[in-house]
Design an enzyme around this catalytic site. Structure first.
Site, PDB file in Angstrom:
ATOM      1  N   SER A  49       0.846  -1.152  -0.033  1.00 23.97           N
ATOM      2  CA  SER A  49       0.056  -0.005   0.008  1.00 23.97           C
ATOM      3  C   SER A  49       0.775   1.224  -0.236  1.00 23.97           C
ATOM      4  CB  SER A  49      -0.897   0.047   1.267  1.00 23.97           C
ATOM      5  OG  SER A  49      -1.537  -0.984   1.251  1.00 23.97           O
ATOM      6  N   HIS A  53       2.651   3.669   8.291  1.00 22.61           N
ATOM      7  CA  HIS A  53       1.500   3.602   9.427  1.00 22.61           C
ATOM      8  C   HIS A  53       2.047   4.401  10.456  1.00 22.61           C
ATOM      9  CE1 HIS A  53      -0.774   0.434   7.388  1.00 22.61           C
ATOM     10  NE2 HIS A  53       0.351  -0.169   6.866  1.00 22.61           N
ATOM     11  N   CYS A 405       2.611  10.246 -20.490  1.00 22.86           N
ATOM     12  CA  CYS A 405       1.733  10.225 -19.443  1.00 22.86           C
ATOM     13  C   CYS A 405       2.189  10.730 -18.097  1.00 22.86           C
ATOM     14  CB  CYS A 405       1.038   8.703 -19.072  1.00 22.86           C
ATOM     15  SG  CYS A 405       0.370   7.925 -20.437  1.00 22.86           S
TER      16      CYS A 405
END
Lengths: 486, 449, 120
Positions: A49, A53, A405
């Protein structure tokens, strides 16, 4: 077979192995890192991810809690020192039930015990004032302002590169097949070579149990827990500013919705234990589940803006904590295993922690010539007009756009290829420069990048791979295997 | 650098627009092209079938492009090769500022009265299709494979499955087969092909390549390089039907699943896009909601035939030239003047026709979109062309056109298909004669009524 | 009596044509909507032809090819033989559109020509 001798051999060039190697390099030691794949950051470290944290999730007094909080605190300074993308964007845990407040309170308390600063419990309306895109179903939330996001490739590559600059030898395409204890050290056999080292650091991700069990009778058992993700176009990255978690369930921290440091929107991961430790394939069910659950957090999830999906494997060890330290029955064999979430957040602290353990048992002298800072690849997409002009003035290749892009230029790709531990594959270039990470997913730039790689590495384009042996793009020339059957 | 018209893209649209603008009197025209040469995607479309409408003969892509490139060279219209436009902005004095980069000049700004967007389109990538499975090498868009085979002479693979029956996919099925590859199947999610019928016959049937309609790829196998794909039949909601899975061993998966106009520059400039086309809304002059910015070709809407691209782009070029004339008050802009040094650079802010309330074109009942989407009555052509696409396959239906709520046209159509672009024409007099015309509606209806 | 079914490719209608040929060689087409359909059916059933487009190698340069086509349609069954013949062809740059790279491809009497000008 030649035999290469080192003080320390680190197995695995993921984020943990690279962090340990860099810390160890601060002392006078001969260090090697052995990596099975053709590049660093090829396993769990490349497909997660990208969250730093805050540290409220792990049970107090575990290594996870301690190293997460420490790692998160180190991340900002490290991101400056090693020049990778990091942003403290804040994390929010949302509850869809009124009685979820109890659980949020628990997390809050746990966070305080773990030493997380600045936690707040907010009502549904308060949290929506902060993040207007949050679903009206959200009744309460925990806000952790110290939560952050990081480029997982950027962190891993920076650590590895800096280790290499400080004299650590990286052996890529080098898979360990056997480890044997030998008087005063370990004999490490790979397919091509034999290594010997006094100290072995086992940072082999989902395979760390296999390596550990080669030398220790106290078995480890690691399960690959697959997490599937969908990544959305940069147009959508502004949907939320913070990372949005849902209250944790038995299967990990659940599915989050987060901006990435580069402005995409990421949704995932699912959590599924699988038997295949190479099973990084996505599934129709998994992707559907990630989107379904993720959609609950926000008013409208822009599913039509998906540009890619991927899966990563977390190394889940039965004990639920990181397994870090010298194996009890194998002197000099240090595990860095079970590095599931929050392994990325903890990585900087893991490096220090493991280096200290090794230093205590196998002391080495300080070295004065350690180079702590690293300069990353310039980024035209994020550069100001003046910086762009300056880069182009220095080197014209910075004006040749290869990936439109993400606005990646030839100059950046050349830099990625020719720097220490430089890219040799298309994926390697992609992770270092973002060429091919945009909405067309390398349809336009892949042939150009392949051409540049071939030119710079003095190879034929037919030899250039996506991610190492067996992943070539091309298969010969026209008219080579024509049959008369047309 | 100061220009009358900057054309972004030197493919078929950009080339035709440049020539028409020149013919209509525009002086300083510049084509900005990201590749080394002009011609765009036509350079790799080496198959024939181009130009039947325009030249009444069947040309290959490079031959079709060459006809325009030769004229552009003859007219001495300059072009900047290997140059990427990174931004288009609105300047202070009605000018547009085009920021571009290339190796020769570095980062630079071109000031211009008008811009013609002719950037074309790109292929929908695997990610946008969200196909599950591994992510190995060997998955290409059909266009990338086409470039390898037709320009570099390299084979992307030997055993091929193609997902999507768009024209590029069909063309590549034949091309790869001719070069010795084995194309095992073409799978199409829809119950009908998105490609031209002639391509189904000449590219698949000629070589006995199976076309599996209502099928999709549900899994990709192979950790390093594609080892095979699993196809499954889909139901009417396009969901895979359990039990219909079929594994096909292959080393390559080609994707030909639709084209997306390249409108990132347009979006940054604030141009409004039509969700049905992903291209800008334009008026009769092919002008976007931003005065002086025109669009044509596949950046506007994806075409089936290049001939229509050229025709549309020529109209855009002509209108852009007229715009420049009016904006500059009939004074030619000072060529190559530095910004701020020439008062001539100031453009008229109000363009007469933009003060008018345009007639709105409405796509209804079965019509996905129309191009243009508005008409300024003072600017319509003697024969005004309206292009559109339908949303499904229709047989024995009527195209109905309403002016306000009055039916004015009912045209029998034997077959209408989403893959084919349709058109309808009106004479200027007919439109102009209709009292208080506000809206023109296109509908597909069952009854002639 | 020989009987073939095919789809007409002249327009989007896609008529399903039935083409029958009797012993004397007389051909009848049915299922067509227009005369173009009949013509297509007749040719396609008796002597289908295609323009072949391909590429040829450039001498002493791998990784770049020149696009070519048959200057006229060739019998469909000769396409494989034409491809085989093109395998051996190499050209030297520069080339112009229309340059002949192969005369009488695979005995069809049709030559193969360059379709893109490429400078050296």
């Amino acid at each position: 077979m030649d035999r290469l001798e080192y003080d320390v051999v680190v197995i695995g060039a993921g984020v943990s192995g690279s962090a340990v190697a860099r810390e160890l390099a601060k002392k006078t030691r001969r260090i090697a890192v052995l990596e099975r794949e053709s590049d660093v950051c090829e396993g769990t470290s490349k497909a997660n991810s990208g969250i730093v944290h805050a540290g409220f999730d792990a049970q107090p007094d575990t290594l996870k809690a301690k190293l997460n909080v420490q790692g998160a605190k180190m991340m900002k300074t490290l991101s400056k020192e090693l020049d990778f993308s990091y942003k403290q964007n804040g994390s929010i845990v949302v509850s869809f039930e009124e009685d979820g407040r109890e659980q949020l309170q628990e997390l809050y308390e746990r966070g305080r015990q773990n030493g997380v600063e600045g936690l707040q419990i907010l009502s549904g309306d308060e949290v929506r004032a902060l993040e207007p895109a949050l679903s009206d179903e959200v009744k309460a939330a925990l806000y952790a302002k110290t939560g952050g996001i990081v480029c997982p490739f950027g962190l891993n590559i920076a650590l590895a590169e800096n280790a290499a600059v400080n004299g650590v030898d990286f052996y890529l395409n080098t898979e360990v097949v056997k480890i044997e204890r030998e008087q005063g050290g370990y004999r490490i056999l790979t397919r091509e070579r034999e290594f010997w080292a006094k100290v072995v650091v086992n940072a082999a991700g989902v395979h760390a149990d296999t390596l550990h069990n080669m030398v220790s009778g106290r078995r480890l058992h690691i399960t690959a827990r697959r997490g599937e993700y969908c990544l959305m176009d940069k147009k959508t990255g502004g949907l939320v500013g913070s990372t949005i978690f849902q209250l944790p369930s038995a299967n990990g921290k659940g599915i989050l919705v987060t901006p990435t440091v580069h402005g995409n929107l990421l949704v995932g991961p699912t959590a599924e234990n699988i038997g295949d430790k190479e099973g990084v394939n996505t599934t129709a069910d998994g992707l559907a589940r990630a989107l379904l659950v993720g959609a609950r957090s926000v008013k409208e999830l822009p599913v039509r803006q998906i540009i890619t999906s991927f899966a990563g494997l977390r190394a889940h060890e039965e004990s639920e904590d990181f397994i870090i330290g010298e194996a009890e029955d194998a002197e000099g064999f240090f595990d860095v295993a079970g590095m599931a979430s929050p392994g990325l957040s903890a990585a900087p602290a893991v490096g220090v922690y493991v280096a200290n353990l090794i230093q205590a048992r196998f002391p080495a002298a300080d070295r004065a010539d350690f180079i702590a800072a690293r300069k990353g690849i310039p980024c035209m997409a994020e550069a100001s007009r003046e910086e762009r002009k300056r880069l182009i003035a220095e080197n014209r290749t910075y004006a040749n756009v290869v990936c439109r892009c993400e606005l990646v230029t030839e100059g950046e790709i050349l830099n990625a290829i020719h720097r220490p531990l430089g890219a040799t594959t298309l994926d390697g270039v992609k992770r270092r420069t973002r060429a091919g990470m945009g909405r067309c997913q390398s349809g336009f730039c892949a042939p150009k990048v392949v051409e540049i790689l071939a030119r710079e590495l003095h190879k034929d384009i037919g030899e250039i791979t996506k991610s190492g042996a067996g992943s070539t793009f091309l298969n010969g020339y026209n008219k080579e295997t024509m049959s008369a059957s047309i | 650098m100061r220009q009358d018209i900057v054309i972004i893209g030197g493919g078929p649209a950009g080339l035709a627009a440049a020539l028409a603008a020149k013919e209509a009197g525009a002086k300083q025209i510049l084509i900005v092209e990201r590749d080394k040469e002009l011609g765009g995607i036509l350079n790799q479309c080496i198959h024939n079938g181009f130009g039947l409408h325009t030249f009444q003969e069947e040309l290959t892509g490079p031959e079709y492009a060459a006809r325009y490139i030769e004229k552009v060279e003859r007219e001495k219209i300059p072009f900047l090769p290997e140059t990427i436009v990174i931004d288009i902005g609105e300047g202070e004095n009605g000018e547009k500022e085009v920021t571009a980069m290339n190796k020769e000049r570095g980062l630079f700004v071109i000031y211009t009265a008008a811009v013609i967007l002719a950037m074309g389109c790109r292929e929908r990538p695997r990610g946008a299709l969200n196909i599950p499975g591994f992510r190995p090498a060997g998955i290409y868009s059909a266009g990338t494979a086409q470039r390898y085979v037709n320009i570099e002479g390299r084979m992307p693979g030997r055993e091929i499955v193609i997902l999507g029956s768009g024209d590029i996919g069909l063309i590549m099925a034949r091309r790869m087969t001719l070069e010795g590859a084995k194309v095992k199947a073409v799978a199409e999610l829809m119950p009908y092909s998105g490609g031209l019928k002639r391509n189904i016959v000449q590219c698949l049937d000629d070589f006995g390549i199976p076309l599996k309609l209502s099928h999709t790829v549900v899994d990709i196998k192979g950790k390093k390089r594609v080892e095979g794909v699993t196809l499954a039949q889909v139901d009417e909601n396009k969901k895979p039907i359990a039990g219909t899975e079929e594994f096909i061993a292959c080393d390559t998966l080609l994707l030909s699943c639709g084209l997306l106009p390249e409108n990132e520059l347009s979006l940054n400039l604030g141009i409004s896009l039509n969700p049905a086309t992903s291209g800008p809304y334009v008026n009769e002059s092919f002008e976007t909601n931003i005065s002086g910015v025109f669009a044509c070709g596949n950046v506007l809407h994806v075409h089936d035939l290049v001939d229509y691209v050229s025709e549309e782009a020529a109209a855009a070029g002509k209108h852009a030239a007229a715009y420049v004339k009016e904006a500059a008050g009939n004074r030619p802009l000072e060529p190559e003047a530095e910004k701020g040094t020439a008062a001539d650079g100031t453009l008229k802010k109000t363009i007469s026709y933009r003060e008018e309330t345009p007639v709105v074109l409405e796509a209804a009942a079965g019509v996905r979109y129309t191009v243009p989407s508005t008409l300024h009555l003072s600017r319509i052509e003697d024969v005004q062309l309206i292009r559109f696409r339908v949303d499904d396959v229709y047989r024995d239906v009527f195209l109905k056109v309403y002016f306000n709520d009055t039916p004015v046209l009912s045209q029998k159509k034997r077959v209408l298909a989403p893959g084919e672009m349709e058109q309808v024409r009106f004479k200027k007099e007919q439109i102009a004669a209709f009292p208080r015309l506000e809206k023109i509606t296109l509908r597909i209806e069952k009854e002639a009524g | 009596m020989e009987r073939k079914e095919m789809i007409c490719i002249n327009c989007p209608l896609g008529c399903i044509l039935t083409v029958e040929q009797n012993e004397t060689g007389e051909v009848t087409v049915s299922g067509n909507t227009c005369p173009r359909g009949a013509e297509y059916g007749r040719t396609e059933a008796t002597a289908p032809k295609r323009v072949l487009t391909s590429t040829v190698r450039i001498r002493e340069e791998r990784g770049r090819v020149v696009p070519v086509k048959t200057a006229a349609p060739v019998p469909k069954e000769k396409i494989g033989a034409c491809m085989e013949a093109l395998k051996e062809v190499e050209v030297a740059l520069p080339v112009q559109i229309g340059d002949v790279v192969l005369e009488d491809a695979a005995g069809t009497g049709v030559c193969v020509v360059v379709t893109k000008g490429i400078r050296g």
